[in-house]
Design an enzyme around this catalytic site. Structure first.
Site, PDB file in Angstrom:
ATOM      1  N   ASP A  39       0.842  -1.215   0.000  1.00 20.49           N
ATOM      2  CA  ASP A  39       0.000   0.000   0.000  1.00 20.49           C
ATOM      3  C   ASP A  39       0.867   1.252   0.000  1.00 20.49           C
ATOM      4  O   ASP A  39       0.537   2.240  -0.653  1.00 20.49           O
ATOM      5  CB  ASP A  39      -1.034  -0.001   1.150  1.00 20.49           C
ATOM      6  CG  ASP A  39      -0.456  -0.053   2.544  1.00 20.49           C
ATOM      7  OD1 ASP A  39       0.740  -0.409   2.707  1.00 20.49           O
ATOM      8  OD2 ASP A  39      -1.193   0.251   3.503  1.00 20.49           O
ATOM      9  N   GLY A  67      -3.214  -7.162  15.324  1.00 18.06           N
ATOM     10  CA  GLY A  67      -2.894  -7.321  13.906  1.00 18.06           C
ATOM     11  C   GLY A  67      -4.109  -7.174  12.999  1.00 18.06           C
ATOM     12  O   GLY A  67      -4.068  -7.549  11.835  1.00 18.06           O
ATOM     13  N   SER A 100      -5.705  -4.112  12.734  1.00 10.77           N
ATOM     14  CA  SER A 100      -5.870  -2.658  12.574  1.00 10.77           C
ATOM     15  C   SER A 100      -6.681  -1.986  13.665  1.00 10.77           C
ATOM     16  O   SER A 100      -7.537  -1.135  13.396  1.00 10.77           O
ATOM     17  CB  SER A 100      -6.528  -2.324  11.233  1.00 10.77           C
ATOM     18  OG  SER A 100      -5.698  -2.692  10.219  1.00 10.77           O
ATOM     19  N   ASP A 157      -5.333   0.255   6.021  1.00 11.40           N
ATOM     20  CA  ASP A 157      -6.124  -0.066   7.212  1.00 11.40           C
ATOM     21  C   ASP A 157      -7.217   0.967   7.456  1.00 11.40           C
ATOM     22  O   ASP A 157      -8.375   0.629   7.729  1.00 11.40           O
ATOM     23  CB  ASP A 157      -5.213  -0.119   8.454  1.00 11.40           C
ATOM     24  CG  ASP A 157      -4.087  -1.116   8.276  1.00 11.40           C
ATOM     25  OD1 ASP A 157      -4.125  -1.882   7.301  1.00 11.40           O
ATOM     26  OD2 ASP A 157      -3.158  -1.109   9.114  1.00 11.40           O
TER      27      ASP A 157
HETATM   28  C1  GLA Z   1       0.244  -2.371   8.449  1.00 14.11           C
HETATM   29  C2  GLA Z   1       0.116  -0.964   7.891  1.00 14.11           C
HETATM   30  C3  GLA Z   1      -0.518  -0.990   6.503  1.00 14.11           C
HETATM   31  C4  GLA Z   1       0.177  -1.973   5.582  1.00 14.11           C
HETATM   32  C5  GLA Z   1       0.366  -3.327   6.271  1.00 14.11           C
HETATM   33  C6  GLA Z   1       1.196  -4.261   5.455  1.00 14.11           C
HETATM   34  O1  GLA Z   1      -1.016  -2.918   8.692  1.00 14.11           O
HETATM   35  O2  GLA Z   1      -0.645  -0.150   8.738  1.00 14.11           O
HETATM   36  O3  GLA Z   1      -0.527   0.313   5.950  1.00 14.11           O
HETATM   37  O4  GLA Z   1       1.387  -1.461   5.114  1.00 14.11           O
HETATM   38  O5  GLA Z   1       0.966  -3.197   7.551  1.00 14.11           O
HETATM   39  O6  GLA Z   1       0.563  -4.568   4.262  1.00 14.11           O
END
Ligand code: GLA
Length: 387
Positions: free
Chosen positions: A36, A123, A125, A171
């Site tokens: 992302d 994990g 978010s 996220d």
């Molecule tokens: C975390 C970050 C996201 C993304 C993921 C890996 O969740 O907050 O922005 O980069 O790692 O894909």
């Protein structure tokens, strides 16, 4: 958690009813990991587990916030423009208050109660959901109109500036834009999205907590972000006009290999191959080809483990167990890495057996209380009650 219990908890804390209750979901990501922030496309969906924020405004000049999950209180001045102690959870709240005030919201003081069923640091978010739920509640009270897109960007800025994590937008976007029965195909370079229906027949998506708390602010994430920038600069030396990984093919990366360390090369190889896997996964999803989607999940995991090096021993043990099970179509670690959750696509009829296997081989020996659970694409953040 429903509005009534959030209201009651708020009242117990502050001696009055909240004026608003808002909720924002966590997310899982089907595929498109660590791209992302490299202008890639990702395929997350919001889940039903949410952070709930109950709030009222006052004129105390202070923001009081209470996190039920952490049993922790925080208080800071409303005109804050700096983060507090490193790694403190209330930095996310500070960032949202600052963001809303930047947009002209009149917030002279506030009381917040923050709870819900999305565990912090798991994990899925939780920090994005904390930002979005708080932001929505306060925006509603201050009567400022913030679009979903701007709310996601404000939450990302809060992570960058107040929590010190240079995260991408996945996220926060998933938390704002979630839709029942759909994944979000989010083009992070253009910040454009479309919904892809996802109601897999005969298959359950399991979120499998590793019980290992990950902390993105600890530096490994930032190092990966830097390596990607370095790789891109090196490629641009050979191929002028290369501005993002969208312009990079695997052949270009190979040609520029002598310009970068072997570590940087591996990081970039993950990014370039993950771009391709996402494209294939979208095709598989649209064609309802779940076995191919499963194969891509295993491949993404291998790339995250070997090239991006963001897995950990506990996650690997779970992946090995899942690999041995015939009815697991695919599985991989999700999110930033070094803990958090594994996502597995499992034949419906075998889900209980997979959970039992993990219970006896992983959870019981480690005395971990968490258990795998089924996740389904769910709605995004909303104000659930103006009390
Ligand atoms: C975390 C970050 C996201 C993304 C993921 C890996 O969740 O907050 O922005 O980069 O790692 O894909």
């Amino acid at each position: 958690m429903n509005v009534e219990s959030a209201s009651n908890e708020f009242r117990r804390r502050y001696g009055r009813h909240p004026d608003v209750v808002a909720a924002a979901p966590g997310r899982v990501n089907l595929i498109g990991e660590h791209i992302d922030y490299n202008d890639g496309c990702v395929l997350p969906f919001a889940i039903s587990q949410r952070i709930v924020a109950a709030a009222s405004l006052d004129d105390s000049g202070q923001v009081h916030a209470f996190s039920a999950a952490l049993d922790s209180d925080a208080a800071f001045s409303v005109d804050v423009n700096q983060p507090g102690k490193p790694s403190a959870w209330d930095n996310y709240v500070r960032g949202m208050v600052a963001g809303l005030r930047e947009r002209g919201a009149r917030i002279d003081g506030a009381q917040l109660w923050i709870g819900g069923d999305l565990p912090p640091g798991s994990g899925m978010s939780s920090s994005a959901a904390l930002c979005v739920s708080t932001g929505l509640a306060l925006a509603n009270l201050a009567n400022v109109d913030v679009s979903q897109r701007d709310m996601a960007l404000m939450a990302q800025k809060s992570e960058h500036k107040f929590a010190g994590t240079p995260c991408g937008i996945m996220d926060q976007f998933a938390s704002c834009f979630g839709r029942k029965d759909h994944t979000i195909l989010l083009d992070c370079g253009r910040l454009a999205h479309e919904y892809v229906p996802f109601v897999p027949a005969g298959v359950a998506i399991l979120a499998i907590p590793s019980g290992v708390r990950h902390d993105l602010a600890e530096g490994a994430y930032e190092k990966r972000v830097k390596s990607c920038k370095e790789a891109l600069q090196a490629i641009a030396e050979d191929f002028p006009g290369t501005r993002s990984f969208r312009d990079v093919t695997i052949d270009m990366l190979s040609a520029s290999r002598p310009r970068m360390s072997s570590e940087t090369f591996k990081r970039a190889r993950h990014v370039v191959t993950e771009f391709t896997r996402v494209t294939k996964a979208v095709g598989a999803l649209r064609g309802n080809d779940l076995p191919t989607l499963g194969t891509l999940l295993w491949e993404t995991h291998a790339s995250l483990r070997d090239d991006y090096e963001v897995s950990c021993e506990e996650i690997e043990e779970m992946i090995r167990t899942l690999r041995r099970h015939d009815d697991v179509l695919g599985a991989r670690m999700v999110g930033g890495g070094f803990g958090g959750i594994v996502l597995a696509m499992v034949a419906d009829s075998a889900a209980d057996d997979v959970i039992r296997t993990l219970e006896s081989s992983y959870y019981l020996p480690r005395q971990i209380k968490d258990r795998p659970f089924v996740v389904k694409p769910s709605a995004g953040a909303s104000v659930i009650s103006t009390c």
